[in-house]
Design a protein around this motif. Structure first.
Motif, mmCIF file in Angstrom:
data_model
loop_
_atom_site.group_PDB
_atom_site.id
_atom_site.type_symbol
_atom_site.label_atom_id
_atom_site.label_comp_id
_atom_site.label_asym_id
_atom_site.label_seq_id
_atom_site.Cartn_x
_atom_site.Cartn_y
_atom_site.Cartn_z
ATOM 1 N N LEU A 124 37.763 73.116 36.943
ATOM 2 C CA LEU A 124 37.742 74.272 37.826
ATOM 3 C C LEU A 124 37.865 73.869 39.285
ATOM 4 C CD1 LEU A 124 34.986 76.319 35.994
ATOM 5 C CD2 LEU A 124 37.371 77.007 36.265
ATOM 6 N N LYS A 125 37.348 72.700 39.634
ATOM 7 C CA LYS A 125 37.454 72.227 41.006
ATOM 8 C C LYS A 125 38.887 72.030 41.464
ATOM 9 C CE LYS A 125 38.773 69.199 42.948
ATOM 10 N NZ LYS A 125 39.330 69.724 44.205
ATOM 11 N N THR A 126 39.794 71.729 40.530
ATOM 12 C CA THR A 126 41.183 71.440 40.894
ATOM 13 C C THR A 126 41.918 72.654 41.457
ATOM 14 O OG1 THR A 126 42.142 71.958 38.712
ATOM 15 C CG2 THR A 126 41.309 69.716 39.051
ATOM 16 N N ARG A 127 41.283 73.830 41.443
ATOM 17 C CA ARG A 127 41.923 75.048 41.934
ATOM 18 C C ARG A 127 42.147 75.030 43.440
ATOM 19 N NH1 ARG A 127 37.524 79.228 39.746
ATOM 20 N NH2 ARG A 127 36.241 77.646 40.796
ATOM 21 N N GLY A 128 41.417 74.183 44.177
ATOM 22 C CA GLY A 128 41.512 74.204 45.636
ATOM 23 C C GLY A 128 41.573 72.807 46.226
ATOM 24 N N LEU A 129 41.817 72.749 47.527
ATOM 25 C CA LEU A 129 41.919 71.469 48.225
ATOM 26 C C LEU A 129 40.553 70.831 48.403
ATOM 27 C CD1 LEU A 129 44.466 72.242 51.092
ATOM 28 C CD2 LEU A 129 44.856 70.961 48.993
ATOM 29 N N GLY A 130 40.549 69.492 48.448
ATOM 30 C CA GLY A 130 39.328 68.764 48.716
ATOM 31 C C GLY A 130 38.318 68.880 47.600
ATOM 32 N N GLY A 131 37.140 68.320 47.865
ATOM 33 C CA GLY A 131 36.115 68.304 46.836
ATOM 34 C C GLY A 131 35.286 69.560 46.751
ATOM 35 N N ARG A 132 35.397 70.471 47.753
ATOM 36 C CA ARG A 132 34.403 71.541 47.820
ATOM 37 C C ARG A 132 34.954 72.947 48.006
ATOM 38 N NH1 ARG A 132 30.307 68.209 51.870
ATOM 39 N NH2 ARG A 132 30.249 66.310 50.576
ATOM 40 N N SER A 133 36.244 73.127 48.166
ATOM 41 C CA SER A 133 36.772 74.462 48.451
ATOM 42 C C SER A 133 36.799 75.357 47.221
ATOM 43 C CB SER A 133 38.185 74.361 49.044
ATOM 44 O OG SER A 133 39.104 73.886 48.073
ATOM 45 N N ALA A 134 36.729 74.767 46.025
ATOM 46 C CA ALA A 134 36.824 75.573 44.805
ATOM 47 C C ALA A 134 35.725 75.210 43.815
ATOM 48 C CB ALA A 134 38.192 75.387 44.160
ATOM 49 N N LEU A 135 34.545 74.874 44.336
ATOM 50 C CA LEU A 135 33.446 74.521 43.444
ATOM 51 C C LEU A 135 33.078 75.712 42.553
ATOM 52 C CD1 LEU A 135 31.089 72.488 45.788
ATOM 53 C CD2 LEU A 135 32.371 71.621 43.825
ATOM 54 N N PRO A 136 32.929 75.475 41.258
ATOM 55 C CA PRO A 136 32.629 76.586 40.360
ATOM 56 C C PRO A 136 31.154 76.968 40.381
ATOM 57 C CG PRO A 136 32.740 74.551 39.114
ATOM 58 C CD PRO A 136 33.124 74.207 40.525
ATOM 59 N N THR A 137 30.874 78.202 40.004
ATOM 60 C CA THR A 137 29.509 78.650 39.777
ATOM 61 C C THR A 137 29.106 78.286 38.355
ATOM 62 O OG1 THR A 137 30.212 80.797 38.964
ATOM 63 C CG2 THR A 137 29.846 80.593 41.348
ATOM 64 N N LEU A 138 27.820 78.395 38.082
ATOM 65 C CA LEU A 138 27.325 78.116 36.737
ATOM 66 C C LEU A 138 27.982 79.041 35.718
ATOM 67 C CD1 LEU A 138 25.416 76.671 34.803
ATOM 68 C CD2 LEU A 138 23.609 78.256 35.498
ATOM 69 N N SER A 139 28.116 80.307 36.041
ATOM 70 C CA SER A 139 28.722 81.253 35.111
ATOM 71 C C SER A 139 30.185 80.932 34.844
ATOM 72 C CB SER A 139 28.569 82.684 35.616
ATOM 73 O OG SER A 139 29.216 82.848 36.871
ATOM 74 N N GLU A 140 30.917 80.470 35.868
ATOM 75 C CA GLU A 140 32.316 80.104 35.675
ATOM 76 C C GLU A 140 32.451 78.908 34.737
ATOM 77 O OE1 GLU A 140 34.789 81.287 39.658
ATOM 78 O OE2 GLU A 140 33.372 79.620 39.850
ATOM 79 N N VAL A 141 31.592 77.905 34.919
ATOM 80 C CA VAL A 141 31.661 76.727 34.065
ATOM 81 C C VAL A 141 31.349 77.115 32.626
ATOM 82 C CG1 VAL A 141 30.779 74.408 33.620
ATOM 83 C CG2 VAL A 141 31.025 75.210 35.973
ATOM 84 N N GLU A 142 30.297 77.891 32.438
ATOM 85 C CA GLU A 142 29.899 78.250 31.077
ATOM 86 C C GLU A 142 30.947 79.129 30.396
ATOM 87 O OE1 GLU A 142 25.935 79.747 31.741
ATOM 88 O OE2 GLU A 142 25.088 77.756 31.328
ATOM 89 N N ALA A 143 31.638 79.959 31.180
ATOM 90 C CA ALA A 143 32.700 80.783 30.609
ATOM 91 C C ALA A 143 33.855 79.923 30.115
ATOM 92 C CB ALA A 143 33.193 81.792 31.645
ATOM 93 N N LEU A 144 34.234 78.898 30.901
ATOM 94 C CA LEU A 144 35.317 78.017 30.476
ATOM 95 C C LEU A 144 34.918 77.213 29.253
ATOM 96 C CD1 LEU A 144 38.128 76.874 30.889
ATOM 97 C CD2 LEU A 144 37.186 75.271 32.577
#
Length: 295
Positions: free
Chosen positions: A272-292
């Motif tokens: 999910l992090k790969t959606r944005g630039l750098g290490g922190r622009s697209a950090l996922p929430t707990l709910s997003e990770v669990e959904a994936l």
């Protein structure tokens, strides 16, 4: 316990450029975009842990420049306690990152002044104020921190990118040895990552996880090797994916997830992090990770 996790490692300021065409050294070329934000292996893992809901702090140092101010401010904004960070005369750690969209490849140039990071002393009283310690390959202070936390009965994870004398001393102190594929191959002399994982487990009798980006990860804790494929992505930028993996894996292990589930959780967070630039622009929430993970 004051903290769930204390991290000991370098905090960086990253300047990320996205290539518009395949990069060629020695030529002027346009960028498709660029961004600036904080980085660093342990620092970004801590930001991930804070994003997932844990209370975390960073033990490190920055320079007395505008980058040091920016590093502190962003960590604070993400919920990382910065009261354990020193500010010293000199340059903060700065990295120039060239990202290639749609690819797992990126190029990093970095600079810091060794005097800013030298001679940091981890206070022994901190060892009883955290459930876990996360360290990387960069700060010698990590060794003393690990010794204190081990004596206090805390949980220790290492993010090992490079083989050096401090890391060799650190590995036997760690509960979780999470290393890059290059590190595993260098330390064991084995090119096959499953074999390298087994060799590290036999040597250290610890949980060993070897990460290989889009190729997935191999893990073992004395039984069979567990291979966890990476989730398919069309990455904007893979900068920080390994750091997010470490943070998410530690989160899952601390909440008691079985190892196969923890590995899949960490793999999902990194994807999910790969959606944005750098290490922190697209950090996922707990709910997003669990959904994936649920698919």
């Amino acid at each position: 316990m004051q903290f769930d996790v204390i991290g000991v490692g370098v905090a960086s300021w990253d300047i990320i450029g996205v290539t518009a065409t395949p990069p060629v050294i020695g030529q002027k070329q346009p960028l498709a975009g660029w961004a600036e934000m904080g980085g660093g292996p342990v620092a970004t893992a801590l930001v991930t842990l804070a994003r997932l809901g844990l209370k975390v702090a960073l033990f490190s140092a920055v320079g007395d420049d505008r980058y040091g101010t920016a590093i502190r401010a962003e960590l604070h904004r993400f919920g990382v306690d910065t009261s354990l960070m020193a500010t010293r005369p000199g340059s903060s750690h700065v990295a120039i990152v060239l990202a290639e969209p749609g690819s797992d490849r990126r190029t990093v140039w970095w600079y810091n002044e060794s005097t800013v990071l030298a001679n940091l002393e981890f206070p022994i009283e901190l060892a009883t104020q955290t459930r876990a310690l996360l360290v990387d390959s960069h700060l010698p202070a990590a060794l003393t921190a690990a010794q204190h936390v081990r004596a206090a009965g805390g949980h220790i994870m290492i993010d090992a990118e490079r083989v050096n004398p401090t890391v060799i001393e650190l590995l036997p102190l760690c509960d979780d040895i999470v290393v890059s594929a290059n590190f595993a191959r260098t330390l064991t002399g084995l090119s096959d990552l499953e074999m390298a994982t087994r060799a590290l487990v036999e040597r250290y009798a610890r949980l060993v996880v070897v990460t290989a980006g889009e190729a997935g990860s191999w893990a073992c804790n004395g039984g069979e090797v567990i291979y966890t494929p990476a989730f398919p992505t069309q990455p904007v930028d893979t900068t920080g994916c390994g750091d997010v993996f470490h943070g998410a894996l530690l989160f899952a292990l601390l909440r008691g997830d079985p190892l196969p589930i923890a590995l899949r959780f960490a793999s999902a967070a990194a994807a999910l992090k790969t959606r944005g630039l750098g290490g922190r622009s697209a950090l996922p929430t707990l709910s997003e990770v669990e959904a994936l993970v649920r698919g």
